[in-house]
Design a protein around this motif. Structure first.
Motif, PDB file in Angstrom:
ATOM      1  N   GLU A 196       0.860  -1.286  -0.120  1.00  0.00           N
ATOM      2  CA  GLU A 196       0.195   0.089   0.020  1.00  0.00           C
ATOM      3  C   GLU A 196       0.777   1.305  -0.031  1.00  0.00           C
ATOM      4  O   GLU A 196       1.944   1.276   0.584  1.00  0.00           O
ATOM      5  N   TYR A 197       0.367   2.301  -0.449  1.00  0.00           N
ATOM      6  CA  TYR A 197       1.175   3.536  -0.863  1.00  0.00           C
ATOM      7  C   TYR A 197       0.329   4.712  -0.182  1.00  0.00           C
ATOM      8  O   TYR A 197      -1.027   4.682  -0.624  1.00  0.00           O
ATOM      9  N   GLY A 198       1.028   5.415   0.747  1.00  0.00           N
ATOM     10  CA  GLY A 198       0.200   6.628   1.229  1.00  0.00           C
ATOM     11  C   GLY A 198       1.007   7.207   2.473  1.00  0.00           C
ATOM     12  O   GLY A 198       2.166   6.765   2.757  1.00  0.00           O
ATOM     13  N   ILE A 199       0.304   8.178   3.182  1.00  0.00           N
ATOM     14  CA  ILE A 199       0.870   8.857   4.371  1.00  0.00           C
ATOM     15  C   ILE A 199      -0.506   8.891   5.452  1.00  0.00           C
ATOM     16  O   ILE A 199      -1.376   9.420   4.992  1.00  0.00           O
ATOM     17  N   LEU A 200      -0.215   8.421   6.567  1.00  0.00           N
ATOM     18  CA  LEU A 200      -1.067   8.500   7.716  1.00  0.00           C
ATOM     19  C   LEU A 200      -0.547   9.688   8.470  1.00  0.00           C
ATOM     20  O   LEU A 200       0.529   9.797   9.068  1.00  0.00           O
ATOM     21  N   PHE A 201      -1.553  10.702   8.623  1.00  0.00           N
ATOM     22  CA  PHE A 201      -1.156  11.852   9.474  1.00  0.00           C
ATOM     23  C   PHE A 201      -2.038  11.780  10.821  1.00  0.00           C
ATOM     24  O   PHE A 201      -3.223  12.121  10.629  1.00  0.00           O
ATOM     25  N   TYR A 202      -1.325  11.361  11.795  1.00  0.00           N
ATOM     26  CA  TYR A 202      -2.123  10.973  13.423  1.00  0.00           C
ATOM     27  C   TYR A 202      -2.029  12.678  13.826  1.00  0.00           C
ATOM     28  O   TYR A 202      -1.126  13.173  13.918  1.00  0.00           O
ATOM     29  N   ARG A 203      -3.282  12.632  14.424  1.00  0.00           N
ATOM     30  CA  ARG A 203      -3.422  14.041  15.177  1.00  0.00           C
ATOM     31  C   ARG A 203      -2.956  14.135  16.630  1.00  0.00           C
ATOM     32  O   ARG A 203      -2.789  14.966  17.067  1.00  0.00           O
ATOM     33  N   THR A 239      -3.773   8.276   0.502  1.00  0.00           N
ATOM     34  CA  THR A 239      -3.697   6.901  -0.118  1.00  0.00           C
ATOM     35  C   THR A 239      -3.530   6.901  -1.892  1.00  0.00           C
ATOM     36  O   THR A 239      -4.080   7.750  -2.211  1.00  0.00           O
ATOM     37  N   PHE A 240      -2.932   6.001  -2.631  1.00  0.00           N
ATOM     38  CA  PHE A 240      -2.815   6.016  -3.706  1.00  0.00           C
ATOM     39  C   PHE A 240      -3.159   4.690  -4.470  1.00  0.00           C
ATOM     40  O   PHE A 240      -2.783   3.554  -3.894  1.00  0.00           O
ATOM     41  N   ASP A 241      -3.881   4.687  -5.500  1.00  0.00           N
ATOM     42  CA  ASP A 241      -4.401   3.482  -6.262  1.00  0.00           C
ATOM     43  C   ASP A 241      -4.419   3.830  -7.644  1.00  0.00           C
ATOM     44  O   ASP A 241      -4.096   4.955  -8.100  1.00  0.00           O
ATOM     45  N   SER A 242      -4.579   2.696  -8.366  1.00  0.00           N
ATOM     46  CA  SER A 242      -4.747   2.746  -9.754  1.00  0.00           C
ATOM     47  C   SER A 242      -6.016   3.307 -10.286  1.00  0.00           C
ATOM     48  O   SER A 242      -6.957   3.049  -9.705  1.00  0.00           O
ATOM     49  N   LEU A 243      -6.112   4.307 -11.098  1.00  0.00           N
ATOM     50  CA  LEU A 243      -6.994   5.015 -11.605  1.00  0.00           C
ATOM     51  C   LEU A 243      -8.089   4.059 -12.026  1.00  0.00           C
ATOM     52  O   LEU A 243      -9.572   4.394 -12.077  1.00  0.00           O
ATOM     53  N   HIS A 244      -7.730   2.940 -12.757  1.00  0.00           N
ATOM     54  CA  HIS A 244      -8.518   1.883 -13.239  1.00  0.00           C
ATOM     55  C   HIS A 244      -8.457   0.563 -12.698  1.00  0.00           C
ATOM     56  O   HIS A 244      -8.323  -0.626 -13.332  1.00  0.00           O
ATOM     57  N   GLU A 245      -8.593   0.833 -11.274  1.00  0.00           N
ATOM     58  CA  GLU A 245      -8.249  -0.484 -10.488  1.00  0.00           C
ATOM     59  C   GLU A 245      -9.476  -1.428 -10.527  1.00  0.00           C
ATOM     60  O   GLU A 245     -10.515  -1.078 -10.648  1.00  0.00           O
ATOM     61  N   ASN A 246      -9.312  -2.601 -10.686  1.00  0.00           N
ATOM     62  CA  ASN A 246     -10.274  -3.671 -10.791  1.00  0.00           C
ATOM     63  C   ASN A 246      -9.555  -4.957  -9.830  1.00  0.00           C
ATOM     64  O   ASN A 246      -8.260  -5.035  -9.349  1.00  0.00           O
ATOM     65  N   GLU A 247     -10.313  -5.925  -9.518  1.00  0.00           N
ATOM     66  CA  GLU A 247      -9.891  -7.146  -8.750  1.00  0.00           C
ATOM     67  C   GLU A 247      -8.677  -7.621  -9.469  1.00  0.00           C
ATOM     68  O   GLU A 247      -7.866  -8.370  -8.697  1.00  0.00           O
ATOM     69  N   ASP A 248      -8.467  -7.810 -10.866  1.00  0.00           N
ATOM     70  CA  ASP A 248      -7.608  -8.321 -11.591  1.00  0.00           C
ATOM     71  C   ASP A 248      -6.294  -7.721 -11.556  1.00  0.00           C
ATOM     72  O   ASP A 248      -5.257  -8.133 -11.658  1.00  0.00           O
TER      73      ASP A 248
END
Length: 277
Positions: A196-203, A239-248
């Motif tokens: 997984e790609y991204g950043i969590l910003f905890y308060r 977070t970052f995902d594929s623009l055309h994400e699908n289950e495959d």
């Protein structure tokens, strides 16, 4: 032109004919003052209203690309399965404000003994759509439109800088804000493992420590408690995902995708609010 098969026509003919006039129309459900900016949110609203009783018999949201069959399907709902308190039945007369819809319905409904007429205005439906527009106008966007593109661009800059190449999740950055009721944020960068790609910003530092402790707990406990621990976080996330994400899709290859295929997602997790994005 597509028409009902004989069994459908016979079924509809068996329903009682109601001495009433129905209004029918199909319009984009948006306001000229605050049009939808999300293409997925756009749609046509189909309404069938009993003008004699002043009640909505059926309503549906459809893709604007769908043909006139969609308005007939919604009419079928109005006839056979109307919204309460209406009862199943055929109207004596239908009025529409669109000539093409009028001619189409005349062909489709020719065996049902229903008059299909054109009128320039549909008083009840016009009032309903005015009400819909007022509701849309009164909605406050989650993010002011003038900031939306800027936030999206900044997120893609984060993607291009790829901080997960240098920082592991447990290497926390403390960011002093001292504005907007926020003193500090504690940033945890995800992505070095390529899952997984991204950043969590905890308060708060406490929220960060509690979640880290839950993740590092015994595996058996983790399966039972991780979801609860996840929802007890107090953080913002990118977070970052594929623009055309699908289950495959193979998410392991996300880092190799071109920038045009990357879609940032923003959200919030709070123990009392749950997850919002």
């Amino acid at each position: 032109m597509t028409s009902f098969n004989r069994s459908t026509s016979r079924r509809l003919q068996k329903l009682p004919q109601i001495p009433s006039v129905w209004e029918g129309d199909r319009r984009p459900l948006s306001s000229p003052h605050t049009p939808f900016t999300d293409p997925d949110a756009k749609g046509d609203c189909i309404l069938w209203v009993d003008a004699s009783e002043g009640i909505v018999r059926s309503m549906d949201m459809v893709d604007p690309a769908l043909g006139p069959e969609a308005i007939v399907r919604t009419l079928m709902q109005a006839i056979e399965h109307p919204q309460s308190p209406a009862k199943p039945g055929r109207p004596q007369r239908i009025v529409v404000r669109d000539r093409e819809i009028q001619f189409y319905l005349r062909g489709v409904l020719q065996d049902l003994d229903i008059a299909i007429d054109y009128v320039p205005e549909l008083p009840i439906i016009d009032e309903l759509f005015r009400s819909f527009a007022e509701v849309i106008d009164s909605q406050i966007p989650d993010l002011p439109p003038k900031y939306a593109q800027l936030l999206h661009d900044k997120a893609l800059e984060v993607w291009q800088s790829a901080p997960w190449r240098f920082l592991e999740e447990q290497q926390i950055l403390s960011i002093e804000i001292n504005q907007w009721d926020v003193e500090k944020l504690y940033a945890s960068v995800m992505g070095m493992l390529g899952i997984e790609y991204g950043i969590l910003f905890y308060r708060s530092e406490d929220s960060l420590k509690r979640f880290r402790a839950a993740v590092l707990a015994d595996e058996d406990e983790l399966q039972q408690d991780l979801e609860e621990a996840f929802l007890k976080q107090d953080c913002l996330f990118l977070t970052f995902d594929s623009l055309h994400e699908n289950e495959d899709d193979d998410l392991g290859n996300l880092a190799q995708m071109p920038l045009s295929e990357i879609e940032p997602t923003f959200g919030n997790i709070h123990p009392l609010e749950g997850l919002r994005s």
